[in-house]
Write a protein that holds these residues in place. Structure first.
Motif, PDB file in Angstrom:
ATOM      1  N   ASN A  24       0.805  -1.222   0.000  1.00 32.41           N
ATOM      2  CA  ASN A  24       0.000   0.000   0.000  1.00 32.41           C
ATOM      3  C   ASN A  24       0.839   1.274   0.000  1.00 32.41           C
ATOM      4  O   ASN A  24       1.118   1.839   1.052  1.00 32.41           O
ATOM      5  N   PRO A  25       1.201   1.771  -1.169  1.00 38.09           N
ATOM      6  CA  PRO A  25       2.027   2.976  -1.238  1.00 38.09           C
ATOM      7  C   PRO A  25       1.381   4.213  -0.622  1.00 38.09           C
ATOM      8  O   PRO A  25       2.081   5.138  -0.250  1.00 38.09           O
ATOM      9  N   PHE A  26       0.059   4.232  -0.465  1.00 36.43           N
ATOM     10  CA  PHE A  26      -0.590   5.415   0.106  1.00 36.43           C
ATOM     11  C   PHE A  26      -0.633   5.370   1.626  1.00 36.43           C
ATOM     12  O   PHE A  26      -0.892   6.375   2.276  1.00 36.43           O
ATOM     13  N   ALA A  65      12.865   5.792   4.830  1.00 38.76           N
ATOM     14  CA  ALA A  65      13.874   5.570   3.779  1.00 38.76           C
ATOM     15  C   ALA A  65      13.433   4.477   2.801  1.00 38.76           C
ATOM     16  O   ALA A  65      13.732   4.543   1.608  1.00 38.76           O
ATOM     17  N   VAL A  66      12.707   3.466   3.292  1.00 38.33           N
ATOM     18  CA  VAL A  66      12.215   2.400   2.411  1.00 38.33           C
ATOM     19  C   VAL A  66      11.119   2.943   1.500  1.00 38.33           C
ATOM     20  O   VAL A  66      11.116   2.687   0.299  1.00 38.33           O
ATOM     21  N   ALA A  67      10.190   3.713   2.053  1.00 39.98           N
ATOM     22  CA  ALA A  67       9.127   4.300   1.238  1.00 39.98           C
ATOM     23  C   ALA A  67       9.704   5.225   0.170  1.00 39.98           C
ATOM     24  O   ALA A  67       9.223   5.253  -0.966  1.00 39.98           O
ATOM     25  N   LEU A  70      11.338   3.079  -2.592  1.00 44.18           N
ATOM     26  CA  LEU A  70      10.323   2.477  -3.456  1.00 44.18           C
ATOM     27  C   LEU A  70       9.581   3.514  -4.294  1.00 44.18           C
ATOM     28  O   LEU A  70       8.699   3.173  -5.065  1.00 44.18           O
ATOM     29  N   ALA A  71       9.934   4.779  -4.136  1.00 41.76           N
ATOM     30  CA  ALA A  71       9.296   5.900  -4.827  1.00 41.76           C
ATOM     31  C   ALA A  71       7.829   6.029  -4.438  1.00 41.76           C
ATOM     32  O   ALA A  71       7.004   6.489  -5.210  1.00 41.76           O
ATOM     33  N   TRP A  72       7.484   5.603  -3.210  1.00 42.59           N
ATOM     34  CA  TRP A  72       6.129   5.745  -2.695  1.00 42.59           C
ATOM     35  C   TRP A  72       5.957   7.068  -1.987  1.00 42.59           C
ATOM     36  O   TRP A  72       4.836   7.525  -1.780  1.00 42.59           O
TER      37      TRP A  72
END
Length: 93
Positions: A24-26, A65-67, A70-72
């Protein structure tokens, strides 16, 4: 991504590292993996599905940093801070 692509990416990782599924990128959260299943898609091509844990265990938000990686999310910085004057007795002026 193919299984070979995934294996290539995973081969650069520590074999003892725990694996989490980022979803869930949002509202990016981390979940425990539950299994891997093989199947065929509608055209008969082989597919591999990585499933969430049956307990649906969620470990909370992804590290920022992970988000970002992932370019989220976009990288963010805290607001600029103004330097405060030194505390001390007033000069009476």
């Amino acid at each position: 991504m193919t299984v070979g692509d995934l294996l290539d990416l995973l081969s650069a990782c520590d074999r003892d590292a725990f694996v989490r599924l980022a979803v869930n990128p949002f509202f990016p959260m981390a979940h425990r993996l539950g299994g891997v299943e093989k199947a065929l898609d509608e055209q008969g091509r082989p597919m591999v599905y990585i499933a969430e844990s049956p307990e649906a265990e969620q470990f909370g938000p992804l590290p920022p940093a992970v988000a970002v990686a992932l370019a989220w999310q976009r990288p963010t910085e805290g607001p600029a801070r103004r330097r405060r004057g030194a505390a001390g007795p007033s000069t009476g002026q």
